[in-house]
Scaffold this motif. Structure first.
Motif, PDB file in Angstrom:
ATOM      1  N   GLY A 118       0.794  -1.223   0.000  1.00  0.00           N
ATOM      2  CA  GLY A 118       0.000   0.000   0.000  1.00  0.00           C
ATOM      3  C   GLY A 118       0.823   1.266   0.000  1.00  0.00           C
ATOM      4  N   GLN A 119       2.110   1.120   0.260  1.00  0.00           N
ATOM      5  CA  GLN A 119       2.966   2.303   0.295  1.00  0.00           C
ATOM      6  C   GLN A 119       4.103   2.173  -0.711  1.00  0.00           C
ATOM      7  OE1 GLN A 119       4.289   3.498   4.174  1.00  0.00           O
ATOM      8  NE2 GLN A 119       2.365   2.892   5.141  1.00  0.00           N
ATOM      9  N   VAL A 120       4.536   3.329  -1.190  1.00  0.00           N
ATOM     10  CA  VAL A 120       5.693   3.356  -2.081  1.00  0.00           C
ATOM     11  C   VAL A 120       6.842   4.007  -1.332  1.00  0.00           C
ATOM     12  CG1 VAL A 120       6.625   4.127  -4.282  1.00  0.00           C
ATOM     13  CG2 VAL A 120       4.189   3.574  -4.095  1.00  0.00           C
ATOM     14  N   ALA A 121       7.877   3.249  -1.091  1.00  0.00           N
ATOM     15  CA  ALA A 121       9.080   3.816  -0.489  1.00  0.00           C
ATOM     16  C   ALA A 121       9.975   4.311  -1.613  1.00  0.00           C
ATOM     17  CB  ALA A 121       9.810   2.757   0.327  1.00  0.00           C
ATOM     18  N   THR A 122      10.526   5.507  -1.447  1.00  0.00           N
ATOM     19  CA  THR A 122      11.450   5.995  -2.462  1.00  0.00           C
ATOM     20  C   THR A 122      12.777   6.346  -1.810  1.00  0.00           C
ATOM     21  OG1 THR A 122      10.765   8.306  -2.276  1.00  0.00           O
ATOM     22  CG2 THR A 122       9.555   6.955  -3.834  1.00  0.00           C
ATOM     23  N   ILE A 123      13.837   5.905  -2.433  1.00  0.00           N
ATOM     24  CA  ILE A 123      15.165   6.343  -2.026  1.00  0.00           C
ATOM     25  C   ILE A 123      15.953   6.711  -3.268  1.00  0.00           C
ATOM     26  CG2 ILE A 123      15.512   5.218   0.208  1.00  0.00           C
ATOM     27  CD1 ILE A 123      16.821   2.923  -1.206  1.00  0.00           C
ATOM     28  N   THR A 124      16.680   7.789  -3.168  1.00  0.00           N
ATOM     29  CA  THR A 124      17.474   8.269  -4.294  1.00  0.00           C
ATOM     30  C   THR A 124      18.941   7.981  -4.023  1.00  0.00           C
ATOM     31  OG1 THR A 124      15.867   9.979  -4.794  1.00  0.00           O
ATOM     32  CG2 THR A 124      18.065  10.274  -5.697  1.00  0.00           C
ATOM     33  N   VAL A 125      19.574   7.374  -5.002  1.00  0.00           N
ATOM     34  CA  VAL A 125      20.953   6.922  -4.852  1.00  0.00           C
ATOM     35  C   VAL A 125      21.773   7.465  -6.019  1.00  0.00           C
ATOM     36  CG1 VAL A 125      22.442   4.886  -4.798  1.00  0.00           C
ATOM     37  CG2 VAL A 125      20.217   4.818  -3.683  1.00  0.00           C
ATOM     38  N   GLU A 126      22.963   7.953  -5.711  1.00  0.00           N
ATOM     39  CA  GLU A 126      23.866   8.371  -6.777  1.00  0.00           C
ATOM     40  C   GLU A 126      24.889   7.277  -7.010  1.00  0.00           C
ATOM     41  OE1 GLU A 126      25.417  12.192  -5.770  1.00  0.00           O
ATOM     42  OE2 GLU A 126      23.439  13.147  -5.945  1.00  0.00           O
ATOM     43  N   PHE A 127      24.926   6.791  -8.252  1.00  0.00           N
ATOM     44  CA  PHE A 127      25.866   5.737  -8.589  1.00  0.00           C
ATOM     45  C   PHE A 127      27.083   6.316  -9.296  1.00  0.00           C
ATOM     46  CE2 PHE A 127      21.913   3.331  -8.211  1.00  0.00           C
ATOM     47  CZ  PHE A 127      22.338   2.297  -7.391  1.00  0.00           C
ATOM     48  N   GLY A 128      28.220   5.692  -9.064  1.00  0.00           N
ATOM     49  CA  GLY A 128      29.463   6.127  -9.681  1.00  0.00           C
ATOM     50  C   GLY A 128      29.898   5.190 -10.784  1.00  0.00           C
ATOM     51  N   GLU A 129      31.074   4.628 -10.615  1.00  0.00           N
ATOM     52  CA  GLU A 129      31.676   3.757 -11.629  1.00  0.00           C
ATOM     53  C   GLU A 129      30.856   2.473 -11.805  1.00  0.00           C
ATOM     54  OE1 GLU A 129      34.487   4.525 -13.377  1.00  0.00           O
ATOM     55  OE2 GLU A 129      34.291   6.486 -12.394  1.00  0.00           O
ATOM     56  N   PRO A 130      31.000   1.833 -12.983  1.00  0.00           N
ATOM     57  CA  PRO A 130      30.327   0.553 -13.204  1.00  0.00           C
ATOM     58  C   PRO A 130      30.742  -0.472 -12.147  1.00  0.00           C
ATOM     59  CG  PRO A 130      31.175   1.399 -15.267  1.00  0.00           C
ATOM     60  CD  PRO A 130      31.710   2.293 -14.177  1.00  0.00           C
ATOM     61  N   THR A 131      29.764  -1.152 -11.609  1.00  0.00           N
ATOM     62  CA  THR A 131      30.022  -2.170 -10.593  1.00  0.00           C
ATOM     63  C   THR A 131      28.754  -2.967 -10.377  1.00  0.00           C
ATOM     64  OG1 THR A 131      30.847  -2.550  -8.343  1.00  0.00           O
ATOM     65  CG2 THR A 131      29.434  -0.640  -8.661  1.00  0.00           C
ATOM     66  N   GLU A 132      28.766  -3.815  -9.386  1.00  0.00           N
ATOM     67  CA  GLU A 132      27.585  -4.593  -9.043  1.00  0.00           C
ATOM     68  C   GLU A 132      27.312  -4.449  -7.555  1.00  0.00           C
ATOM     69  OE1 GLU A 132      27.927  -8.379 -12.117  1.00  0.00           O
ATOM     70  OE2 GLU A 132      27.810  -8.701  -9.957  1.00  0.00           O
ATOM     71  N   TYR A 133      26.040  -4.457  -7.227  1.00  0.00           N
ATOM     72  CA  TYR A 133      25.642  -4.466  -5.830  1.00  0.00           C
ATOM     73  C   TYR A 133      24.672  -5.622  -5.604  1.00  0.00           C
ATOM     74  CZ  TYR A 133      27.494   0.272  -5.418  1.00  0.00           C
ATOM     75  OH  TYR A 133      28.299   1.374  -5.410  1.00  0.00           O
ATOM     76  N   GLY A 134      24.772  -6.208  -4.438  1.00  0.00           N
ATOM     77  CA  GLY A 134      23.778  -7.190  -4.049  1.00  0.00           C
ATOM     78  C   GLY A 134      22.553  -6.486  -3.479  1.00  0.00           C
ATOM     79  N   LEU A 135      21.420  -7.172  -3.564  1.00  0.00           N
ATOM     80  CA  LEU A 135      20.172  -6.690  -2.982  1.00  0.00           C
ATOM     81  C   LEU A 135      19.724  -7.716  -1.956  1.00  0.00           C
ATOM     82  CD1 LEU A 135      17.628  -5.631  -5.738  1.00  0.00           C
ATOM     83  CD2 LEU A 135      18.488  -4.232  -3.870  1.00  0.00           C
ATOM     84  N   LEU A 136      19.231  -7.237  -0.840  1.00  0.00           N
ATOM     85  CA  LEU A 136      18.780  -8.154   0.201  1.00  0.00           C
ATOM     86  C   LEU A 136      17.434  -7.722   0.748  1.00  0.00           C
ATOM     87  CD1 LEU A 136      21.594  -9.059   2.732  1.00  0.00           C
ATOM     88  CD2 LEU A 136      20.350 -10.570   1.194  1.00  0.00           C
ATOM     89  N   CYS A 137      16.634  -8.705   1.111  1.00  0.00           N
ATOM     90  CA  CYS A 137      15.452  -8.442   1.921  1.00  0.00           C
ATOM     91  C   CYS A 137      15.885  -8.594   3.368  1.00  0.00           C
ATOM     92  CB  CYS A 137      14.343  -9.432   1.597  1.00  0.00           C
ATOM     93  SG  CYS A 137      12.898  -9.231   2.659  1.00  0.00           S
ATOM     94  N   ASN A 138      15.733  -7.546   4.145  1.00  0.00           N
ATOM     95  CA  ASN A 138      16.172  -7.621   5.539  1.00  0.00           C
ATOM     96  C   ASN A 138      15.016  -7.511   6.527  1.00  0.00           C
ATOM     97  OD1 ASN A 138      15.529  -4.986   5.341  1.00  0.00           O
ATOM     98  ND2 ASN A 138      17.596  -4.191   5.504  1.00  0.00           N
ATOM     99  N   GLU A 139      13.790  -7.803   6.028  1.00  0.00           N
ATOM    100  CA  GLU A 139      12.639  -7.909   6.935  1.00  0.00           C
ATOM    101  C   GLU A 139      12.113  -9.337   6.811  1.00  0.00           C
ATOM    102  OE1 GLU A 139      11.184  -5.579   8.911  1.00  0.00           O
ATOM    103  OE2 GLU A 139      12.643  -4.021   8.355  1.00  0.00           O
ATOM    104  N   TYR A 140      11.903  -9.994   7.932  1.00  0.00           N
ATOM    105  CA  TYR A 140      11.426 -11.369   7.855  1.00  0.00           C
ATOM    106  C   TYR A 140      10.065 -11.404   7.162  1.00  0.00           C
ATOM    107  CZ  TYR A 140      10.098 -16.070   8.719  1.00  0.00           C
ATOM    108  OH  TYR A 140       9.703 -17.368   8.518  1.00  0.00           O
ATOM    109  N   CYS A 141       9.967 -12.179   6.061  1.00  0.00           N
ATOM    110  CA  CYS A 141       8.751 -12.147   5.247  1.00  0.00           C
ATOM    111  C   CYS A 141       8.193 -13.535   4.972  1.00  0.00           C
ATOM    112  CB  CYS A 141       9.036 -11.424   3.929  1.00  0.00           C
ATOM    113  SG  CYS A 141      10.419 -12.134   3.000  1.00  0.00           S
ATOM    114  N   GLY A 142       8.743 -14.560   5.617  1.00  0.00           N
ATOM    115  CA  GLY A 142       8.200 -15.893   5.414  1.00  0.00           C
ATOM    116  C   GLY A 142       9.301 -16.920   5.258  1.00  0.00           C
ATOM    117  N   SER A 143       8.873 -18.112   4.835  1.00  0.00           N
ATOM    118  CA  SER A 143       9.774 -19.275   4.877  1.00  0.00           C
ATOM    119  C   SER A 143      11.040 -19.102   4.048  1.00  0.00           C
ATOM    120  CB  SER A 143       9.025 -20.521   4.423  1.00  0.00           C
ATOM    121  OG  SER A 143       8.537 -20.321   3.109  1.00  0.00           O
ATOM    122  N   ALA A 144      10.947 -18.377   2.934  1.00  0.00           N
ATOM    123  CA  ALA A 144      12.121 -18.235   2.064  1.00  0.00           C
ATOM    124  C   ALA A 144      12.742 -16.843   2.159  1.00  0.00           C
ATOM    125  CB  ALA A 144      11.770 -18.564   0.621  1.00  0.00           C
ATOM    126  N   HIS A 145      12.468 -16.182   3.286  1.00  0.00           N
ATOM    127  CA  HIS A 145      13.038 -14.836   3.485  1.00  0.00           C
ATOM    128  C   HIS A 145      14.543 -14.828   3.254  1.00  0.00           C
ATOM    129  CE1 HIS A 145      14.594 -11.323   5.523  1.00  0.00           C
ATOM    130  NE2 HIS A 145      15.206 -12.104   6.372  1.00  0.00           N
TER     131      HIS A 145
END
Ligand code: CUA
Length: 155
Positions: A118-145
């Motif tokens: 029901g809500q849209v969270a927005t965060i603005t990020v400035e990226f620099g050089e080409p690279t990779e970042y991992g993404l994680l869910c850090n709120e417990y959301c169920g069996s495969a969290h």
């Protein structure tokens, strides 16, 4: 007299809150700029002009909006395909969830928000050089969290 003390205390609290909210993140070439929210109907995300087709949208010169749906147990995009953003760009992530509360954390940075139905969270990020970042869910959301993760490619 007492009113003045109360007023000063209230002002201090407000300043404290602002400092907390705008506590920005500096990691490896990444800086969080702001954080604000909106509303969306979690039951009809498919009909939403952006969340219905989540991904990267250009909004200006070197500016992009990335719409991400966090659901049990993946980021769309992010998990089955990486989120791709150009290097040296300013990217606003818009994150929501159709089911339960998830987290959206760009690993190794302070870019981190909750994805709330029901809500849209927005965060603005400035990226620099080409690279990779991992993404994680850090709120417990169920069996495969623990397996809910993804990738951002800065290209
Ligand atoms: Cu999604 Cu934990």
């Amino acid at each position: 007299r007492y009113e003045k003390i109360w007023l000063a205390g209230a002002l201090l609290l407000i300043v404290g809150f602002i400092a907390t909210v705008s506590y920005g993140a500096v990691g490896a070439g990444i800086a969080m700029v702001d954080d604000e929210g909106g509303q969306v109907d979690p039951a009809s995300l498919d009909d939403h002009p952006r969340f219905g087709e989540p991904g990267t949208y250009q909004s200006g010169e070197n500016e992009y909006d990335v719409y991400v749906v966090a659901r049990q147990f993946l980021f769309e995009p992010g998990t089955s395909e990486p989120i791709r953003v150009p290097a040296h760009s300013t990217v606003t992530f818009h994150v929501t969830s159709p089911d339960v509360i998830h987290g959206f954390e760009i690993v190794g940075t302070n870019a981190n928000t909750m994805a709330i139905p029901g809500q849209v969270a927005t965060i603005t990020v400035e990226f620099g050089e080409p690279t990779e970042y991992g993404l994680l869910c850090n709120e417990y959301c169920g069996s495969a969290h623990h397996a809910m993760e993804g990738k951002i490619e800065v290209v």
